[in-house]
Design a protein around this motif. Structure first.
Motif, PDB file in Angstrom:
ATOM      1  N   GLY A 538      39.101  40.749  44.148  1.00 52.39           N
ATOM      2  CA  GLY A 538      40.367  41.197  44.055  1.00 52.39           C
ATOM      3  C   GLY A 538      41.335  41.162  45.205  1.00 52.39           C
ATOM      4  N   GLY A 590      47.725  46.886  44.196  1.00 52.31           N
ATOM      5  CA  GLY A 590      47.057  47.915  43.806  1.00 52.31           C
ATOM      6  C   GLY A 590      46.511  48.874  45.050  1.00 52.31           C
ATOM      7  N   GLY A 635      50.481  49.584  42.032  1.00 55.15           N
ATOM      8  CA  GLY A 635      50.531  48.345  41.405  1.00 55.15           C
ATOM      9  C   GLY A 635      51.803  47.873  40.943  1.00 55.15           C
ATOM     10  N   ARG A 664      45.105  45.239  41.155  1.00 51.98           N
ATOM     11  CA  ARG A 664      44.866  46.005  40.584  1.00 51.98           C
ATOM     12  C   ARG A 664      43.448  46.335  40.118  1.00 51.98           C
ATOM     13  NH1 ARG A 664      48.421  44.857  35.702  1.00 51.98           N
ATOM     14  NH2 ARG A 664      48.183  42.773  36.689  1.00 51.98           N
ATOM     15  N   ASP A 666      39.811  45.621  38.256  1.00 53.02           N
ATOM     16  CA  ASP A 666      39.142  44.605  37.611  1.00 53.02           C
ATOM     17  C   ASP A 666      38.832  45.078  36.222  1.00 53.02           C
ATOM     18  OD1 ASP A 666      38.202  42.259  36.689  1.00 53.02           O
ATOM     19  OD2 ASP A 666      36.480  42.181  38.250  1.00 53.02           O
ATOM     20  N   GLU A 720      46.866  39.184  33.596  1.00 53.39           N
ATOM     21  CA  GLU A 720      46.469  38.647  35.099  1.00 53.39           C
ATOM     22  C   GLU A 720      44.936  38.225  34.736  1.00 53.39           C
ATOM     23  OE1 GLU A 720      48.105  39.156  38.659  1.00 53.39           O
ATOM     24  OE2 GLU A 720      46.003  39.770  39.194  1.00 53.39           O
ATOM     25  N   GLU A 791      37.966  37.679  37.123  1.00 52.79           N
ATOM     26  CA  GLU A 791      38.484  39.159  37.109  1.00 52.79           C
ATOM     27  C   GLU A 791      39.857  39.389  36.199  1.00 52.79           C
ATOM     28  OE1 GLU A 791      39.695  39.630  41.192  1.00 52.79           O
ATOM     29  OE2 GLU A 791      37.660  39.375  41.886  1.00 52.79           O
ATOM     30  N   ARG A 793      42.812  41.629  35.079  1.00 51.53           N
ATOM     31  CA  ARG A 793      43.977  42.827  35.006  1.00 51.53           C
ATOM     32  C   ARG A 793      44.766  43.121  34.172  1.00 51.53           C
ATOM     33  NH1 ARG A 793      42.042  40.671  39.791  1.00 51.53           N
ATOM     34  NH2 ARG A 793      41.132  42.317  41.033  1.00 51.53           N
ATOM     35  N   THR A 795      45.763  46.681  31.255  1.00 45.84           N
ATOM     36  CA  THR A 795      45.741  48.186  31.154  1.00 45.84           C
ATOM     37  C   THR A 795      45.170  48.261  29.838  1.00 45.84           C
ATOM     38  OG1 THR A 795      48.209  48.184  29.720  1.00 45.84           O
ATOM     39  CG2 THR A 795      47.949  48.751  32.131  1.00 45.84           C
TER      40      THR A 795
END
Length: 887
Positions: A538, A590, A635, A664, A666, A720, A791, A793, A795
């Motif tokens: 990250g 992040g 973030g 942010r 992962d 992302e 990875e 990203r 929510t």
């Protein structure tokens, strides 16, 4: 502390490699666990009831025996390295390495009485340890760590040197790079030869790179570096050997040898002496190899009359008496350069007269002994004659292929041999054979043992040892020496572990991999870049431009983002400092992590900016001490991140080993990963792409469009995706998402990408999905495809409802921002304000995360607190407003 080991005389060799080491079988394995017998022989004081006994410190290779005490020894500025005159050079070397790796300045005291805080090096030729036998006598050491004094004792300089490697490795794992746990260790290798071979004949490696490799091998207690100095391409176009690439890498100033050395790179006498000096300093023996009678195009280019087919060959004409005379002359010229006891004469893969081949083998072996060297050779007897009948037996054999000549045959014939098995330990960089993408280091670490060579197993201890090899067969391919290093970096510690302690390690491979990332490549590395530890999961700032308000000479701010474990930023200035990182483009930030030296700050603020002019305070932070220091951020997008008002906590100024700006969390970390397939015969499985370990990778099957899919466990809002490729990267790929893992929708694609190791950060329109799939549409290096990390990203859709409030309170005329967060399920909570930040772990339902932040003034302006709540279900964020107030 004193060891009650048996003592026996054993003269100390004057210099590593100055005399041939006696042959010894592997000794019995003694694990760190179950050391009651050893504990009974030591004087370690029993632990008090409330003081736990120290576990064995982690080093590579692992310690053979450990008896833990309590407490720790601390190395601080002003300490001394106390040495006898015979070890004064090692004392100076260690002092320099301590400064490089720990930032502590220590003095060297020759012949002095030890005092509290000293590191003491002792050379005791009479020291012995029965379980270690000859291996302890030649390379073993005793480590005694008291709270006041740390002592390394060994029968030889090499043993003392290896003890210093263990101590340095322990130091770099401590937050302050100062502490070593109290206890005692006796340590020694199982195998005499623990090595690596590098083919520089087909591809030149710079002298700086070679010296770095010698130092790195010493860091992991690998002790033999075979350097393959002459070779050529395997099959020239149209059979025209006059157009074939070849390399002879030694350059004599004698006119009689004019034209022999390669014009695109060769080592002169000064270069070679620098190799020998580096080897002597790092416990390494160089084994130079000059090939013949095959792989000899360089000699035939120089003297066509000694080649078969009128010189249109890479095979020497052994029927021509001038041929053997020429090879003897080459050895006569260059053997005086070589300080080690052994010289390798090649002698393999000769597809001409077996009888002349055997005669050449015996003649050159005898000639090398006449020159004072012990001969080595590649095993070829089975292929050439069906047996070793008639061949000189006083030669050490590299058993490289079980069909050409196996280790079992070597045992039967009475040869000393080294396991260099091609099926398991050859790397041909970026070829579609012989581990073109690097060895299976997990398999080596977890499963392989030095007495196992492919499908042939001999008795433990039968081989003299083992080594792995890099062969640069693809002479026209476009790759660099650093690219080669990227393939084999983890192979060095893996091989070191299994040849030093030939058993299944206690430490899981994931822990071993993490340990080696912390240890790096060791001190004294100039040009080789540490690839596996360079980029944190990250990380947004690796290689980014960074500036500081001040820096000492040689310790500029660029070291903060170079990814190397031994470089640092330092300033003697005691004024508050500013450090600014330019990410190159706006990124969602992040967290910030800094690894401070003992010259750490008391506090600092973190600010972010999109344009480099207008800055927003993201956090105010207090530093607990040296070591890794993390500040979580909300973030938001930023291109520039700076630490401002970095106030020194001591009068030493400031220093840091690393500054990492992280993205942010992962969402793919630890997720279920599936794929079209895995490279045959390897353990480079899809799960490696989501394990958070930057040194493990998924290596794809050879299908035209391999894919890897990640199941996030529940729907997430994805915005992302980061893909970190190995050099065998995708030059084109497509990203698809799915709710059910069956019906897929494309969200992004890329084509025409650079054919290199690369990190791709792909921003997509926020999309809710449970599954993500990466499909490779074009490969940079057919048929290989290798991916370190995926990875994701974003929510949890809609986020979780956050119960939080922020208020301003007054106390003694000072304004404080108070924030309370009440999670509905067990969660990690991060609270960030303009006046500071705090994190809370595992806050249970019914409890609250509560933090207050001083404005350090009697008033505070209206603002917001950024709250981040992380649960098993995802990450939720909220901006919690508060009103301004005057106290």
């Amino acid at each position: 502390m004193q060891h009650a080991s048996a003592r026996r005389p054993d003269p100390t060799p004057p210099r590593p490699g100055s005399a041939r080491r006696p042959r010894a079988a592997a000794t019995a394995a003694v694990t760190v666990a179950g050391l009651a017998a050893v504990a009974a022989l030591t004087t370690t004081a029993p632990a008090l009831a409330d003081e736990p006994v120290n576990a064995a410190p982690l080093v590579v290779p692992s310690l053979r025996e450990w008896t833990g005490g309590t407490g720790e020894f601390r190395l601080d500025d002003g300490a001394r390295v106390v040495v006898p005159a015979a070890l004064s050079d090692l004392g100076e070397q260690l002092a320099d390495e301590v400064l490089e790796l720990t930032a502590h300045r220590v003095d060297v005291a020759v012949g002095a009485e030890p005092r509290d805080g000293d590191v003491v090096l002792v050379l005791d030729p009479a020291l012995g340890h029965a379980p270690g036998g000859e291996r302890f006598d030649e390379e073993g050491y005793a480590l005694d760590v008291d709270p006041d004094v740390l002592t390394i004792t060994a029968p030889t300089r090499t043993g003392v040197y290896y003890g210093t490697r263990s101590v340095l490795q322990v130091l770099v794992q401590d937050d302050a790079r100062s502490a070593v746990p109290v206890g005692e260790s006796l340590d020694w290798p199982d195998y005499e030869t623990r090595g690596f071979m590098l083919d520089v004949g087909r591809r030149f490696f710079t002298p700086e790179f070679v010296r770095d490799y010698i130092a790195m091998m010493g860091w992991f207690k690998l002790n033999e570096f075979q350097i393959h100095l002459m070779d050529n391409e395997i099959s020239p176009a149209g059979g025209d050997w006059s157009a074939a690439y070849d390399g002879f890498r030694l350059a004599s100033d004698d006119p009689a040898f004019a034209g022999l050395a390669s014009t695109d790179g060769a080592y002169d006498r000064e270069d070679w002496q620098s190799f020998e000096d580096a080897a002597a300093a790092h416990g390494v023996q160089i084994v130079p190899e000059i090939e013949g009678p095959a792989h000899a195009r360089s000699v035939i280019r120089w003297k066509p009359e000694v080649g078969l087919a009128g010189g249109n060959s890479d095979h020497l004409d052994l029927a021509n008496p001038e041929t053997t005379a020429t090879m003897k002359a080459i050895y006569d010229e260059f053997v005086p350069w070589f300080e080690g006891p052994d010289v390798h004469m090649g002698v393999d893969e000769y597809f001409a007269s077996p009888a002349l081949f055997r005669e050449y083998f015996n003649t050159m072996a005898a000639h090398l002994r006449d020159l004072g060297k012990h001969p080595r050779a590649w095993g070829s007897f089975t292929q050439m004659h069906g047996s070793a009948a008639g061949y000189d037996r006083d030669v050490t054999i590299n058993a490289w292929n079980n069909g050409w000549y196996s280790g079992a045959s070597a045992v039967a014939d009475g040869y000393d041999f080294i396991n260099t098995n091609d099926a398991t330990h050859y790397v041909v960089p970026f070829a579609d054979y012989y581990h073109g993408n690097g060895l299976d280091d997990r398999w080596i670490y977890e499963t392989w043992l030095p007495h196992v060579a492919g499908n042939v197993t001999v008795a433990p201890g039968a081989p003299q040892g083992a080594m792995f090899a890099v062969w640069n067969d693809l002479v026209h391919a476009d790759y660099t020496e650093q690219d080669v290093h990227g393939l084999v970096e983890l192979s060095f510690p893996a091989m070191a572990q299994k040849t030093w302690a030939a058993r299944t390690p206690d430490l899981p491979f994931s822990g071993f991999s993490a340990l080696t990332r912390t240890l790096g490549l060791g001190p004294g590395i100039g040009v080789v870049e540490f690839t596996r530890g360079s980029e944190r999961p990250g990380e947004l700032s690796h290689g980014a431009e960074v500036t500081a308000s001040s820096a000492d000479a040689g310790h500029d701010a660029a070291h903060l983002t170079d990814g190397q474990t031994t470089t640092r930023w330092a300033t003697a200035a005691t004024d508050p400092a500013t450090i600014t990182v330019d990410l190159g483009e706006p990124q969602r930030v992040g967290a910030v992590e800094v690894e401070w030296t003992t010259a750490h700050p008391a506090s600092y603020d973190v600010e972010t900016s999109l344009d480099g002019s207008a800055w927003t305070r993201a956090a105010r932070h207090t530093v607990a001490g040296p070591g890794v220091d993390r500040v979580d951020l909300p973030g938001d997008a930023a291109r520039w991140v700076r630490l401002i008002a970095v106030v020194p906590a001591t009068d030493q100024g400031l220093g840091a080993w690393r500054l990492s700006v992280l993205g942010r969390p992962d969402l793919a970390l630890g997720a279920v990963a599936t794929a079209s397939g895995t490279e045959p015969g390897t353990t480079f499985v899809p799960a490696h792409a989501v394990d958070g370990d930057p040194s493990t990778r998924w290596s794809a099957d050879y299908s035209a469009q391999p894919w890897l899919a990640v199941d996030l466990g529940e729907p997430r809002t994805i915005d992302e995706v980061t893909l970190r490729w190995e050099r065998a990267s995708a030059s084109g790929f497509r990203l698809d998402v799915s709710d059910d893992g069956t019906t897929w929708t494309e969200v992004a694609s890329r084509t025409g990408l650079e054919a290199a190791a690369r990190t791709d950060v792909v921003t997509v329109e926020p999309t809710t999905a449970r599954h993500l799939r990466v499909t490779v549409t074009a490969k940079a290096m057919e048929p290989w495809l290798s991916l370190y990390d995926v990875e994701v990203r974003g929510t949890t859709p809609g986020g979780a409802e956050i119960d939080a409030e922020a208020t301003v309170r007054c106390l003694a005329g000072t304004a404080y921002v108070a924030v309370v967060v009440r999670p509905e399920e067990t969660a990690d909570v991060a609270i960030t304000t303009a006046h500071g930040s705090r994190t809370f772990a595992d806050v249970a339902p019914g409890r609250a995360a509560y933090a207050t932040f001083s404005a350090r003034a009697g008033q505070v302006a209206a603002g917001t607190a950024q709250v981040e709540v992380t649960t098993d279900g995802g990450v939720a964020t909220a901006d919690v407003p508060y009103a301004g107030a005057t106290c």
